[in-house]
Design a protein around this motif. Structure first.
Motif, PDB file in Angstrom:
ATOM      1  N   ALA A  71       0.837  -1.199   0.000  1.00  0.00           N
ATOM      2  CA  ALA A  71       0.000   0.000   0.000  1.00  0.00           C
ATOM      3  C   ALA A  71       0.874   1.252   0.000  1.00  0.00           C
ATOM      4  O   ALA A  71       0.542   2.261  -0.640  1.00  0.00           O
ATOM      5  CB  ALA A  71      -0.927  -0.005   1.211  1.00  0.00           C
ATOM      6  N   GLY A  72       2.005   1.203   0.727  1.00  0.00           N
ATOM      7  CA  GLY A  72       2.937   2.331   0.723  1.00  0.00           C
ATOM      8  C   GLY A  72       3.564   2.558  -0.638  1.00  0.00           C
ATOM      9  O   GLY A  72       3.794   3.706  -1.039  1.00  0.00           O
ATOM     10  N   VAL A  73       3.830   1.474  -1.366  1.00  0.00           N
ATOM     11  CA  VAL A  73       4.364   1.599  -2.732  1.00  0.00           C
ATOM     12  C   VAL A  73       3.318   2.244  -3.634  1.00  0.00           C
ATOM     13  O   VAL A  73       3.631   3.112  -4.461  1.00  0.00           O
ATOM     14  CB  VAL A  73       4.788   0.219  -3.272  1.00  0.00           C
ATOM     15  N   ILE A  74       2.055   1.813  -3.483  1.00  0.00           N
ATOM     16  CA  ILE A  74       0.971   2.404  -4.271  1.00  0.00           C
ATOM     17  C   ILE A  74       0.833   3.888  -3.973  1.00  0.00           C
ATOM     18  O   ILE A  74       0.641   4.710  -4.872  1.00  0.00           O
ATOM     19  CB  ILE A  74      -0.358   1.674  -3.983  1.00  0.00           C
ATOM     20  N   GLY A 125       2.513  15.717  -9.042  1.00  0.00           N
ATOM     21  CA  GLY A 125       1.369  16.574  -9.333  1.00  0.00           C
ATOM     22  C   GLY A 125       0.773  17.129  -8.077  1.00  0.00           C
ATOM     23  O   GLY A 125       1.414  17.249  -7.049  1.00  0.00           O
ATOM     24  N   GLY A 126      -0.534  17.492  -8.121  1.00  0.00           N
ATOM     25  CA  GLY A 126      -1.185  18.163  -7.017  1.00  0.00           C
ATOM     26  C   GLY A 126      -2.050  17.247  -6.192  1.00  0.00           C
ATOM     27  O   GLY A 126      -1.885  16.033  -6.174  1.00  0.00           O
ATOM     28  N   SER A 127      -3.027  17.888  -5.490  1.00  0.00           N
ATOM     29  CA  SER A 127      -3.849  17.169  -4.527  1.00  0.00           C
ATOM     30  C   SER A 127      -4.702  16.099  -5.176  1.00  0.00           C
ATOM     31  O   SER A 127      -4.998  15.078  -4.560  1.00  0.00           O
ATOM     32  CB  SER A 127      -4.729  18.160  -3.768  1.00  0.00           C
ATOM     33  N   SER A 128      -5.164  16.322  -6.416  1.00  0.00           N
ATOM     34  CA  SER A 128      -5.989  15.315  -7.082  1.00  0.00           C
ATOM     35  C   SER A 128      -5.206  14.027  -7.315  1.00  0.00           C
ATOM     36  O   SER A 128      -5.766  12.928  -7.247  1.00  0.00           O
ATOM     37  CB  SER A 128      -6.514  15.852  -8.418  1.00  0.00           C
ATOM     38  N   ILE A 129      -3.908  14.152  -7.577  1.00  0.00           N
ATOM     39  CA  ILE A 129      -3.067  12.965  -7.754  1.00  0.00           C
ATOM     40  C   ILE A 129      -2.959  12.199  -6.438  1.00  0.00           C
ATOM     41  O   ILE A 129      -3.066  10.973  -6.405  1.00  0.00           O
ATOM     42  CB  ILE A 129      -1.661  13.355  -8.255  1.00  0.00           C
ATOM     43  N   LEU A 130      -2.773  12.925  -5.353  1.00  0.00           N
ATOM     44  CA  LEU A 130      -2.651  12.276  -4.049  1.00  0.00           C
ATOM     45  C   LEU A 130      -3.965  11.599  -3.649  1.00  0.00           C
ATOM     46  O   LEU A 130      -3.963  10.489  -3.114  1.00  0.00           O
ATOM     47  CB  LEU A 130      -2.243  13.302  -2.989  1.00  0.00           C
ATOM     48  N   GLN A 131      -5.094  12.261  -3.930  1.00  0.00           N
ATOM     49  CA  GLN A 131      -6.388  11.639  -3.658  1.00  0.00           C
ATOM     50  C   GLN A 131      -6.555  10.355  -4.451  1.00  0.00           C
ATOM     51  O   GLN A 131      -7.043   9.344  -3.932  1.00  0.00           O
ATOM     52  CB  GLN A 131      -7.511  12.616  -3.998  1.00  0.00           C
ATOM     53  N   ASN A 185      -7.159   6.605  -3.126  1.00  0.00           N
ATOM     54  CA  ASN A 185      -8.258   5.798  -3.651  1.00  0.00           C
ATOM     55  C   ASN A 185      -7.766   4.417  -4.086  1.00  0.00           C
ATOM     56  O   ASN A 185      -8.418   3.405  -3.843  1.00  0.00           O
ATOM     57  CB  ASN A 185      -8.919   6.503  -4.832  1.00  0.00           C
ATOM     58  N   ASN A 186      -6.606   4.391  -4.736  1.00  0.00           N
ATOM     59  CA  ASN A 186      -6.034   3.105  -5.161  1.00  0.00           C
ATOM     60  C   ASN A 186      -5.686   2.233  -3.956  1.00  0.00           C
ATOM     61  O   ASN A 186      -5.854   1.009  -3.995  1.00  0.00           O
ATOM     62  CB  ASN A 186      -4.784   3.351  -6.008  1.00  0.00           C
ATOM     63  N   VAL A 187      -5.200   2.871  -2.889  1.00  0.00           N
ATOM     64  CA  VAL A 187      -4.909   2.131  -1.661  1.00  0.00           C
ATOM     65  C   VAL A 187      -6.190   1.520  -1.088  1.00  0.00           C
ATOM     66  O   VAL A 187      -6.207   0.361  -0.657  1.00  0.00           O
ATOM     67  CB  VAL A 187      -4.231   3.055  -0.618  1.00  0.00           C
ATOM     68  N   SER A 188      -7.278   2.290  -1.095  1.00  0.00           N
ATOM     69  CA  SER A 188      -8.541   1.775  -0.560  1.00  0.00           C
ATOM     70  C   SER A 188      -9.076   0.635  -1.418  1.00  0.00           C
ATOM     71  O   SER A 188      -9.623  -0.347  -0.883  1.00  0.00           O
ATOM     72  CB  SER A 188      -9.573   2.900  -0.449  1.00  0.00           C
ATOM     73  N   VAL A 189      -8.934   0.737  -2.732  1.00  0.00           N
ATOM     74  CA  VAL A 189      -9.375  -0.354  -3.616  1.00  0.00           C
ATOM     75  C   VAL A 189      -8.568  -1.618  -3.331  1.00  0.00           C
ATOM     76  O   VAL A 189      -9.119  -2.730  -3.264  1.00  0.00           O
ATOM     77  CB  VAL A 189      -9.235   0.065  -5.096  1.00  0.00           C
TER      78      VAL A 189
END
Length: 471
Positions: A408-411, A426-432, A436-440
């Motif tokens: 998850a840390g790698v993701i 990038g910005g905040s949208s990239i971090l979000q 999201n990928n971590v939650s999936v």
């Protein structure tokens, strides 16, 4: 006719006594024309002593405080991770290294479970369980205290990962191994009470740790935590002992290959691996999401983690009581599926209100598997195989923990803290999107675990030759 009846009665009595003698070692003597028998237990089957209510209560209290520290401290690592990877860290090579720093915590918590592979054989072979437990308390406390002197990331791997993990495993498993054999009808409730200590530990220790960090810094926070663990752990260790005559010490510690080849065991192990991998992710990244995405302060992030732990504590007791009524496997399956669905429905792309709902509901749903796994192992594989199966399944759970949070840390990758959500890409949208990928990733692992434990339920019914709605 009377003589024939009398003769037949005497023959029957003589035959009955011969049957009794063939199954027991006995002494017979005659008094007033009657045969009296004193039956002595066979050496191969020692007398099973009934545990006193006082000792059962003492065991529950001791187990509660044990999980309060072991699993409670495990659940705090997200707070340490946020601090170690931040610009304020005293370990410079850990800054922004989420994957590596999370590996420290997962090795520590993973060894808590996977250490069963060597702790359970010790439990089965040594009479003095107090010595095993006390040794674990000392090593665990030493790991925390020595971690306070760390200046490099590899120091944390040696102290807060290896020493802490080995010690916590030796502290954890003696109580967890003997508790199911001291309770029969109310095993689910007993395990729920003991494992509720983990949630209470997180509820109490998370805000306390944050206060210690703010007031004294990470070094003294670790030292105080280690000393406190030692003070509580010594009296807890004095309670632990084998149940006399129950056979736990003589129980099987090597895996029965017949069990290994059974589908129930293979899917049980797979479910344990997947559930552990998925379950650790929300607790590790809850604080980071709160601070980096939702702009909460670290103290608020710690408070949310404490709420999660507190609700989880109540859930484990409730799940244990519910399981005794509707079936332990049924309750465990439902809890795993609901925990996975809550990740998709509530954590994915979550604003503040929905994330708080996730913190609470995930805590409710996730409590079932952890509280009920030991009792379902006893029911499916029998008490005689409990030590070996439980040891191996928890070893697999440890491996699952090592697989979950670091990937998850790698993701998630590297990003800046302190309100600046821009990162190297990038910005905040990239971090979000990364969160999201971590939650999936976490949700897929938990749902896959749900399918595994469901199939175990079906295979167990097939092997027993009958389907029961309550199981």
């Amino acid at each position: 006719m009377a003589s024939l009846v009398g003769s037949s009665s005497k023959d029957a009595e003589t035959h009955l006594l011969e049957i009794i003698k063939s199954h027991t070692r006995d002494k017979t003597f005659e008094r007033s024309g009657e045969v009296h028998q004193v039956v002595e237990p066979d050496d191969a089957q020692p007398t099973v002593t009934r545990p006193t209510r006082r000792y059962q209560v003492l065991l529950l209290v001791s187990g509660f405080f044990m999980t309060f520290h072991v699993i409670g401290i495990n659940s705090l690592y997200g707070i340490f991770q946020e601090l170690y990877t931040s610009p304020e860290t005293s370990i410079t090579d850990a800054q922004r290294q989420d994957a590596l720093v999370s590996l420290v915590g997962t090795i520590g918590s993973g060894l808590t479970w996977s250490g069963s592979i060597f702790v359970n054989p010790l439990i089965a072979r040594l009479e003095n369980l107090k010595l095993i437990t006390l040794t674990g308390v000392v090593i665990m406390s030493l790991g925390l205290i020595l971690a306070s002197f760390s200046s490099k990331l590899w120091h944390l791997f040696f102290t807060q990962a290896l020493l802490y993990g080995i010690g916590s495993s030796m502290y954890y498993f003696p109580i967890m191994s003997i508790t199911p054999v001291y309770f029969d009808k109310h095993r689910g409730f007993a395990m729920g009470v003991i494992l509720a200590g983990s949630g209470v530990g997180g509820l109490v220790l998370a805000p306390v740790l944050q206060v210690l960090l703010d007031k004294y810094g990470v070094r003294w926070a670790l030292r105080i935590l280690g000393i406190w663990n030692l003070i509580i752990g010594i009296p807890v260790a004095c309670v632990v002992r084998h149940r006399s005559g129950f056979g736990m010490r003589r129980g099987r510690t090597r895996m029965n290959m017949g069990l290994v080849k059974r589908g129930t065991f293979l899917y049980q192990a797979s479910g344990a691996f997947l559930q552990a991998a998925g379950n650790v992710i929300p607790t590790y990244y809850l604080t980071s999401y709160s601070v980096s995405i939702l702009d909460y302060s670290r103290s608020t992030g710690s408070l949310l983690l404490a709420v999660n732990s507190g609700v989880n504590s109540l859930s484990r007791i409730a799940m244990g009581i519910l399981a005794d009524q509707v079936g332990r496997q049924n309750t465990m399956i439902t809890s795993v599926f609901l925990s996975g669905l809550s990740v998709f429905a509530l954590w994915y792309d979550a604003p503040r209100a929905r994330f708080i709902a996730f913190v609470v509901l995930y805590a409710i749903y996730a409590g079932g598997y952890n509280a009920l796994l030991p009792t379902t192992i006893t029911e499916i594989y029998g008490v005689e195989n409990y030590a070996s199966v439980n040891g191996f399944v928890y070893f697999v759970r440890g491996m699952g923990s090592l697989f979950g949070a670091p990937l998850a840390g790698v993701i998630l990758g590297s990003y800046k803290r302190n309100g600046d959500k821009s990162d190297i890409f990038g910005g905040s949208s990239i971090l979000q999107t990364r969160f999201n990928n971590v939650s999936v990733y976490a949700g897929i692992l938990l749902l896959a675990a749900g399918f595994c434990v469901s199939y175990v339920r079906w295979l167990d019914a097939r092997d027993k030759g009958r389907w029961a709605w309550k199981a």
